[in-house]
Design a protein around this motif. Structure first.
Motif, PDB file in Angstrom:
ATOM      1  N   PRO A 152       0.826  -1.210   0.000  1.00 29.81           N
ATOM      2  CA  PRO A 152       0.000   0.000   0.000  1.00 29.81           C
ATOM      3  C   PRO A 152       0.863   1.265   0.000  1.00 29.81           C
ATOM      4  O   PRO A 152       1.767   1.417   0.842  1.00 29.81           O
ATOM      5  N   LEU A 153       0.613   2.139  -0.951  1.00 33.25           N
ATOM      6  CA  LEU A 153       1.463   3.320  -1.119  1.00 33.25           C
ATOM      7  C   LEU A 153       1.443   4.223   0.109  1.00 33.25           C
ATOM      8  O   LEU A 153       2.431   4.896   0.410  1.00 33.25           O
ATOM      9  N   THR A 154       0.339   4.240   0.821  1.00 33.23           N
ATOM     10  CA  THR A 154       0.236   5.063   2.037  1.00 33.23           C
ATOM     11  C   THR A 154       1.303   4.660   3.043  1.00 33.23           C
ATOM     12  O   THR A 154       1.938   5.525   3.669  1.00 33.23           O
ATOM     13  N   TYR A 155       1.513   3.348   3.200  1.00 29.72           N
ATOM     14  CA  TYR A 155       2.525   2.876   4.154  1.00 29.72           C
ATOM     15  C   TYR A 155       3.923   3.333   3.734  1.00 29.72           C
ATOM     16  O   TYR A 155       4.761   3.666   4.593  1.00 29.72           O
ATOM     17  N   VAL A 156       4.170   3.344   2.431  1.00 32.32           N
ATOM     18  CA  VAL A 156       5.492   3.742   1.939  1.00 32.32           C
ATOM     19  C   VAL A 156       5.671   5.259   2.086  1.00 32.32           C
ATOM     20  O   VAL A 156       6.699   5.727   2.591  1.00 32.32           O
ATOM     21  N   LEU A 157       4.671   6.007   1.662  1.00 28.65           N
ATOM     22  CA  LEU A 157       4.781   7.473   1.716  1.00 28.65           C
ATOM     23  C   LEU A 157       4.887   7.984   3.153  1.00 28.65           C
ATOM     24  O   LEU A 157       5.645   8.919   3.435  1.00 28.65           O
ATOM     25  N   ASP A 158       4.137   7.362   4.058  1.00 33.32           N
ATOM     26  CA  ASP A 158       4.151   7.794   5.463  1.00 33.32           C
ATOM     27  C   ASP A 158       5.202   7.077   6.298  1.00 33.32           C
ATOM     28  O   ASP A 158       5.385   7.396   7.476  1.00 33.32           O
ATOM     29  N   GLU A 159       5.874   6.080   5.684  1.00 35.78           N
ATOM     30  CA  GLU A 159       6.868   5.249   6.382  1.00 35.78           C
ATOM     31  C   GLU A 159       6.282   4.647   7.654  1.00 35.78           C
ATOM     32  O   GLU A 159       6.896   4.652   8.731  1.00 35.78           O
ATOM     33  N   GLU A 160       5.067   4.099   7.508  1.00 36.52           N
ATOM     34  CA  GLU A 160       4.366   3.430   8.608  1.00 36.52           C
ATOM     35  C   GLU A 160       4.610   1.926   8.535  1.00 36.52           C
ATOM     36  O   GLU A 160       4.634   1.349   7.447  1.00 36.52           O
ATOM     37  N   ASP A 161       4.737   1.287   9.689  1.00 37.03           N
ATOM     38  CA  ASP A 161       4.962  -0.162   9.665  1.00 37.03           C
ATOM     39  C   ASP A 161       3.659  -0.904   9.400  1.00 37.03           C
ATOM     40  O   ASP A 161       2.562  -0.400   9.654  1.00 37.03           O
ATOM     41  N   PHE A 162       3.805  -2.120   8.856  1.00 35.94           N
ATOM     42  CA  PHE A 162       2.644  -2.958   8.525  1.00 35.94           C
ATOM     43  C   PHE A 162       3.050  -4.427   8.659  1.00 35.94           C
ATOM     44  O   PHE A 162       4.247  -4.757   8.663  1.00 35.94           O
TER      45      PHE A 162
END
Length: 595
Positions: free
Chosen positions: A159-169
């Motif tokens: 998910p691009l949101t995780y990459v752009l926000d550098e959030e873990d998943f």
């Protein structure tokens, strides 16, 4: 003091190179060429170097890194409290449409192995050596990074949101990240990445199978050959000294140089290495690079050229923090302005096989008579000219023994060409230069010590004079050769078996670290003079100075075994290949028995 190693793996496809840390961070990657600005350069500056990593969310983790057998495909496994996963990194390379497909494309496959690992992806490429932050544009399945001449695009099923926000998943299925420069990936992501991985692994397996490598430390030679292969910029045939710039020869030494260029002094050794492993395609490409430069030379050859054959390599210091704080950070290399007269002999020795080796056909674009005549003229003109020597002293000029040796070797090559062509005048001219160069070499001989010094009128010793034995100037079976080697051992060898280039002060003081290729020359010299057990033992010691993946740096601190200098150093891997070949040759002779 703890042992310092470069905990990174090398990937590449002969169009670009990358260094990946054991934490999955891309520490160094230059696009679109080997000598371009980095797009990821945290190796030289954590703040300005950008980031491309797939780290675990948990702060504590264990890591292991390895290559898929006989490939340049790198695997990094991360073991965190919540689970384990593997990142497979590679640069696609395989045969397609009667040529090699080697795009500016970096593929990362991320697969869960155990548990439910949480990961965090960061992708922040930079431009202009960290001075330019790229803008981002989100699309449906990719992120475009804008601001360079061409677009950098990250295509991923994360998910691009995780990459752009550098959030873990949670990583609960295999994910792919494809980073491109210029032409983007327009094909299906998962199937294309898997297909490219399969084809790239297959390419490297076939390449290794086509090498002629003996059984003496075969695995180490294969790894060195694989590393050396991807230091060739296939577009022009140039082979660079190292993929990095400004990694210090010793901490605080300020000996921080840009090695992403093609040194003429390396030519003979590089071609010998590819010849020793039976790879003629790389030799032929490199021949054409050298031949292309030769057609442009008027007054003198430079010590080094850019990968396009560019002559002006102006040295500039950059406002970067430097590796572990070591400054200055330099791009370009002022050595291009130096006088280094061994290059003429290097060119003739390097190009000789084009004219006398039956495996190479029709070098029509470079008439041998014209080339040999012109280079002979340059050697005659520079025979007695002091120069910077192969170690490129910046403010010291001498009449170096090593330079005379390559005048001697180059004149031998010219004489061989002359005999092939039936040119009596060129043969006589070559013979005269052989005799004159021999006379100058003998002026470097210290009869009292029984050793050849580094230059006429000097008492200093230099490891490069081991080449007197390796290139056949001295008969390896002679007492003179054996004594010369013993005297070099006394002065330049460390108790650990490593070799300094020299021990006298230069422009920056006295060298603190040993130069790895000199240690491999020593191994070769031991094998040549018949000390085969010593050669095998010293070779095995040198293998302890690789990093965890079998990769070699330029320099080694003898006391700690630490790696320093640019990394990986093609010259060091050339030394390993040639030393192993020399030992294997001697082992095959019945009068020698390995213990």
């Amino acid at each position: 003091m703890t042992k310092h190693t470069y905990d990174m793996g090398l990937i590449g496809n002969c169009a670009f190179l990358g260094l990946i840390g054991t934490d999955t961070a891309v520490r160094w990657l230059c696009w679109p060429r080997f000598d371009s600005s980095f797009v990821f350069g945290s190796l030289l500056d954590d703040q300005k170097g950008g980031e491309f990593s797939i780290r675990p969310a948990a702060p504590e983790f264990r890591t292991s890194q390895y290559y898929q057998a006989n490939t340049n495909v790198l695997c990094t496994e991360i073991d965190a409290p919540d689970g384990r996963y593997r990142v497979t990194d590679f640069a696609p390379r395989f045969a397609q449409y009667d040529r090699y497909y080697k795009p500016l494309m970096f593929i990362r496959k991320v697969e869960p192995l155990a548990g439910t690992p949480r990961v965090r992806v960061a992708c922040r490429p930079m431009g202009q050596y960290g001075e330019l932050e790229l803008s981002r544009r989100r699309s449906s399945n990719h992120i475009a990074f804008l601001g360079l001449e061409e677009e950098i695009r990250l295509t991923t099923n994360i998910p691009l949101t995780y990459v752009l926000d550098e959030e873990d998943f949670v990583l609960n299925e295999t994910k792919y990240l494809v980073l491109t420069y210029g032409a983007p990936l327009e094909a299906p992501l998962e199937s294309t990445a898997e297909q490219f991985l399969r084809k790239t692994v297959d390419y490297w397996h076939k390449w290794v199978k086509s090498t002629s490598i003996g059984t003496f430390h075969q695995a180490a030679v294969i790894r060195s050959a694989l590393a050396l292969k991807i230091h060739q910029y296939e577009d022009t045939g140039a082979i660079i000294a190292a993929s990095t710039t400004s990694l210090p020869e010793a901490p605080g030494s300020t000996r921080n140089w840009d090695y992403r260029y093609c040194w003429m002094r390396d030519t003979y050794y590089i071609l010998t290495a590819f010849n020793n492993i039976g790879h003629f395609e790389e030799m032929e490409r490199y021949f054409h690079f050298i031949a292309n430069i030769s057609t442009k030379v008027r007054d003198k050859y430079q010590p080094l050229y850019g990968i396009s054959g560019k002559a002006d390599l102006v040295e500039i210091e950059l406002p970067l923090a430097g590796y572990l704080g070591n400054q200055p950070v330099r791009i370009g290399n002022d050595a291009y302005t130096h006088v280094q007269n061994d290059v003429y002999g290097q060119v003739l020795v390097a190009l000789l096989p084009l004219y006398v080796d039956c495996r190479f056909a029709h070098p029509d674009q470079l008439p041998p008579e014209k080339l040999a005549t012109e280079v002979l003229r340059l050697m005659e003109a520079t025979l007695d000219q002091p120069d910077a020597g192969l170690w490129e002293f910046r403010h010291i000029a001498q009449r170096h023994c090593y330079t005379f040796l390559f005048h001697w070797a180059g004149a031998h090559a010219a004489r061989q060409v002359a005999r092939t062509l039936g040119n009596a005048a060129m043969e006589a001219r070559s013979t005269r230069l052989i005799d004159e160069a021999s006379a100058r070499i003998e002026e470097c001989y210290d009869a009292e010590r029984g050793v050849y010094t580094n230059a006429i009128g000097s008492s200093d010793l230099d490891a490069s004079t081991m080449q007197l034995i390796l290139m056949g100037y001295l008969d390896p079976a002679s007492d003179k050769a054996r004594r010369h080697l013993v005297e070099l051992e006394k002065e330049l060898k460390t108790p650990e078996g490593l070799f300094y280039r020299y021990r006298h002060p230069d422009d920056f003081g006295t060298p603190e670290t040993t130069f790895l290729i000199c240690s491999f020359w020593y191994v070769e010299a031991l094998a040549c003079v018949g000390r085969l057990d010593d050669a095998a033992r010293e070779f095995e010691k040198l293998l302890t100075y690789t990093n965890h993946l079998g990769l070699l740096s330029e320099d080694v601190d003898a006391k700690t075994g630490s790696q320093w200098g640019n990394f990986p150093q093609a010259y060091s891997h050339v030394g390993l290949v040639n030393a192993a070949y020399r030992i294997a040759q001697r082992l095959d002779q019945p009068q020698f028995v390995a213990h």
